[in-house]
Design a protein around this motif. Structure first.
Motif, PDB file in Angstrom:
ATOM      1  N   MET A   1     -18.258   7.369   0.619  1.00 60.84           N
ATOM      2  CA  MET A   1     -19.556   7.997   0.866  1.00 60.84           C
ATOM      3  C   MET A   1     -20.125   8.614  -0.406  1.00 60.84           C
ATOM      4  SD  MET A   1     -18.659   9.829   4.503  1.00 60.84           S
ATOM      5  CE  MET A   1     -20.157  10.793   4.477  1.00 60.84           C
ATOM      6  N   ALA A   2     -19.260   9.220  -1.210  1.00 59.35           N
ATOM      7  CA  ALA A   2     -19.719   9.849  -2.451  1.00 59.35           C
ATOM      8  C   ALA A   2     -20.269   8.813  -3.424  1.00 59.35           C
ATOM      9  CB  ALA A   2     -18.573  10.631  -3.090  1.00 59.35           C
ATOM     10  N   TRP A   3     -19.612   7.671  -3.524  1.00 60.37           N
ATOM     11  CA  TRP A   3     -20.089   6.656  -4.458  1.00 60.37           C
ATOM     12  C   TRP A   3     -21.382   6.000  -3.980  1.00 60.37           C
ATOM     13  CZ3 TRP A   3     -19.164   5.358  -9.338  1.00 60.37           C
ATOM     14  CH2 TRP A   3     -18.047   5.942  -9.948  1.00 60.37           C
ATOM     15  N   VAL A   4     -21.544   5.829  -2.685  1.00 56.88           N
ATOM     16  CA  VAL A   4     -22.816   5.323  -2.170  1.00 56.88           C
ATOM     17  C   VAL A   4     -23.927   6.330  -2.452  1.00 56.88           C
ATOM     18  CG1 VAL A   4     -24.068   4.732  -0.051  1.00 56.88           C
ATOM     19  CG2 VAL A   4     -21.759   3.863  -0.422  1.00 56.88           C
ATOM     20  N   PHE A   5     -23.610   7.612  -2.316  1.00 54.02           N
ATOM     21  CA  PHE A   5     -24.592   8.654  -2.602  1.00 54.02           C
ATOM     22  C   PHE A   5     -24.978   8.641  -4.078  1.00 54.02           C
ATOM     23  CE2 PHE A   5     -25.559  13.234  -3.409  1.00 54.02           C
ATOM     24  CZ  PHE A   5     -26.690  13.314  -2.626  1.00 54.02           C
ATOM     25  N   LEU A   6     -23.998   8.469  -4.955  1.00 50.74           N
ATOM     26  CA  LEU A   6     -24.278   8.396  -6.388  1.00 50.74           C
ATOM     27  C   LEU A   6     -25.189   7.217  -6.710  1.00 50.74           C
ATOM     28  CD1 LEU A   6     -23.736   9.265  -9.341  1.00 50.74           C
ATOM     29  CD2 LEU A   6     -21.708   7.822  -9.288  1.00 50.74           C
ATOM     30  N   VAL A   7     -24.903   6.066  -6.140  1.00 49.24           N
ATOM     31  CA  VAL A   7     -25.732   4.881  -6.387  1.00 49.24           C
ATOM     32  C   VAL A   7     -27.140   5.093  -5.837  1.00 49.24           C
ATOM     33  CG1 VAL A   7     -25.995   2.432  -5.856  1.00 49.24           C
ATOM     34  CG2 VAL A   7     -23.751   3.333  -6.477  1.00 49.24           C
ATOM     35  N   ALA A   8     -27.244   5.730  -4.663  1.00 50.07           N
ATOM     36  CA  ALA A   8     -28.564   5.971  -4.074  1.00 50.07           C
ATOM     37  C   ALA A   8     -29.397   6.903  -4.952  1.00 50.07           C
ATOM     38  CB  ALA A   8     -28.399   6.554  -2.673  1.00 50.07           C
ATOM     39  N   ILE A   9     -28.785   7.973  -5.464  1.00 49.79           N
ATOM     40  CA  ILE A   9     -29.504   8.888  -6.354  1.00 49.79           C
ATOM     41  C   ILE A   9     -29.944   8.167  -7.627  1.00 49.79           C
ATOM     42  CG2 ILE A   9     -29.247  10.922  -7.802  1.00 49.79           C
ATOM     43  CD1 ILE A   9     -29.650  11.624  -4.931  1.00 49.79           C
ATOM     44  N   ALA A  10     -29.070   7.312  -8.160  1.00 46.51           N
ATOM     45  CA  ALA A  10     -29.426   6.554  -9.365  1.00 46.51           C
ATOM     46  C   ALA A  10     -30.596   5.619  -9.087  1.00 46.51           C
ATOM     47  CB  ALA A  10     -28.216   5.764  -9.855  1.00 46.51           C
ATOM     48  N   LEU A  11     -30.607   4.961  -7.938  1.00 50.43           N
ATOM     49  CA  LEU A  11     -31.711   4.061  -7.605  1.00 50.43           C
ATOM     50  C   LEU A  11     -33.014   4.818  -7.422  1.00 50.43           C
ATOM     51  CD1 LEU A  11     -29.971   1.585  -5.108  1.00 50.43           C
ATOM     52  CD2 LEU A  11     -30.614   1.168  -7.492  1.00 50.43           C
ATOM     53  N   ILE A  12     -32.952   5.978  -6.793  1.00 50.03           N
ATOM     54  CA  ILE A  12     -34.160   6.789  -6.633  1.00 50.03           C
ATOM     55  C   ILE A  12     -34.706   7.206  -7.998  1.00 50.03           C
ATOM     56  CG2 ILE A  12     -35.016   9.002  -5.781  1.00 50.03           C
ATOM     57  CD1 ILE A  12     -33.086   8.714  -3.438  1.00 50.03           C
ATOM     58  N   THR A  13     -33.810   7.582  -8.897  1.00 49.84           N
ATOM     59  CA  THR A  13     -34.245   7.957 -10.246  1.00 49.84           C
ATOM     60  C   THR A  13     -34.870   6.773 -10.972  1.00 49.84           C
ATOM     61  OG1 THR A  13     -32.427   9.560 -10.320  1.00 49.84           O
ATOM     62  CG2 THR A  13     -33.489   8.999 -12.401  1.00 49.84           C
ATOM     63  N   VAL A  14     -34.294   5.586 -10.818  1.00 50.26           N
ATOM     64  CA  VAL A  14     -34.861   4.386 -11.428  1.00 50.26           C
ATOM     65  C   VAL A  14     -36.247   4.099 -10.876  1.00 50.26           C
ATOM     66  CG1 VAL A  14     -34.593   1.878 -11.608  1.00 50.26           C
ATOM     67  CG2 VAL A  14     -32.634   3.367 -12.015  1.00 50.26           C
ATOM     68  N   VAL A  15     -36.432   4.296  -9.576  1.00 52.14           N
ATOM     69  CA  VAL A  15     -37.744   4.084  -8.965  1.00 52.14           C
ATOM     70  C   VAL A  15     -38.761   5.056  -9.538  1.00 52.14           C
ATOM     71  CG1 VAL A  15     -39.041   4.240  -6.801  1.00 52.14           C
ATOM     72  CG2 VAL A  15     -36.834   3.076  -6.844  1.00 52.14           C
ATOM     73  N   PHE A  16     -38.362   6.314  -9.697  1.00 54.51           N
ATOM     74  CA  PHE A  16     -39.269   7.299 -10.277  1.00 54.51           C
ATOM     75  C   PHE A  16     -39.692   6.892 -11.691  1.00 54.51           C
ATOM     76  CE2 PHE A  16     -37.654  10.961  -7.444  1.00 54.51           C
ATOM     77  CZ  PHE A  16     -38.703  10.741  -6.558  1.00 54.51           C
TER      78      PHE A  16
END
Length: 327
Positions: free
Chosen positions: A296-311
């Motif tokens: 769960m932690a690694w999925v959360f890390l990837v999700a935060i990274a993707l959101i940052t990339v979108v921004f």
């Protein structure tokens, strides 16, 4: 006829040694400076490896295992992608936590930034005592995500709390806000919005960089305050807005302390405050499923990274940076 001797073209041995020593000194100096730099960096490098890098790699390995904390690491069972498959297909509480976290971030973060910008506009004036008001508005951010602040907030929004006492002055009957599934998450949102001091200070710094000549020229052209705000303030503040948006979005999705204190570590009432990080904590330290929690932690890390990339990918369409001439 006098005999003359030609000068020896070869320099004495002593001069040769001195010349070679001088030629080697800069290299030795650079080498010594580099070594000194690594010595001063060594505490940070050791901390990075011991506290961040090694635990992250270990958690990545554990995300593919059935680790339960009580088992020795040498005896863990390798399960491959089973944890990720369970997460996406067989765990309704996981998707509920995702929904709660998204609702919190999509509502609380924009309102927090709007409050920060509004107060920054009010405090961007040469009023007497304005420094005191800036400090008072920034004070809640100094408390951060402290447990004491969360406890005070829970007591304020209980049935017998200060907020219901205030409503009773107007004849309004209060509710047990923190114990009502329909309002408990909104209580956390109000707490997050109230702590707008940090982005407010950044907005104030950005407002100080907006040239006053732009407002004077706009006023001469007949632009009112609203047009000046939309056509001058917002475009000039867009880099600051972008910076605050990225930071506050990440912080909003990482919310944990207030949700933990409000629900006594359960995500209640009725899982209404089950934030992603709280669900991760319950999975790893209450249910002792550390392998699943690591996934769960690694999925959360990837999700935060993707959101940052979108921004950063979309920021080029609305973020305006000044060039070297200040245009």
């Amino acid at each position: 006829m006098a005999l003359t001797t030609a000068p020896n073209p070869t320099p004495p041995a002593r001069e040769t040694v001195r010349a070679s020593a001088k030629s080697r000194r800069p290299g030795r100096t650079r080498h010594g400076e580099g070594l000194a730099g690594y010595v001063f960096l060594s505490p940070w490098l050791l901390g990075l490896m011991a506290v961040t890098a090694i635990p992250m790699l270990l958690s990545l390995y554990l995300s593919f295992t059935n680790y339960d904390i009580l088992t020795d690491l040498s005896d863990v069972e390798w399960v491959g992608l089973a944890n990720y498959e369970r997460m996406f297909t067989a765990d309704p509480s996981y998707w509920h936590a995702v929904q709660v976290t998204l609702s919190f971030g999509l509502i609380a973060v924009p309102l927090k930034l709007a409050a920060a910008l509004g107060v920054a506009l009010l405090l961007n004036r040469a009023w007497r005592g304005v420094g005191l008001f800036r400090g008072l508005f920034y004070l809640p951010s100094l408390l951060g995500g402290s447990v004491a602040l969360a406890i005070v907030w829970v007591s304020m929004f209980n049935r017998d709390g200060a907020f219901n006492s205030f409503l009773s002055l107007f004849g309004i009957e209060g509710k047990p806000w923190v114990n009502d599934p329909d309002w408990s998450l909104e209580t956390l949102m109000v707490l997050a919005i109230w702590q707008f001091g940090a982005p407010m200070v950044i907005f104030l710094a950005g407002l100080k960089q907006v040239p006053t000549e732009l407002y004077e020229a706009a006023a001469v052209d007949g632009a009112n305050k609203l047009r000046q705000f939309l056509n001058i303030t917002l475009p000039m503040l867009s880099p600051v807005i972008f910076f605050n948006l990225v930071l506050e979005t990440i912080n909003g999705f990482q919310g944990f302390t207030a949700a933990f204190v409000l629900s006594n570590g359960t995500g209640g009432p009725v899982d209404s405050t089950l934030m992603y990080t709280l669900n991760l904590y319950i999975t790893g330290f209450t249910e002792l499923e550390m392998g699943y929690a690591s996934a769960m932690a690694w999925v959360f890390l990837v999700a935060i990274a993707l959101i940052t990339v979108v921004f950063f990918s979309t920021g080029r369409f609305w973020v305006h940076y000044s060039d070297g001439d200040g245009n």
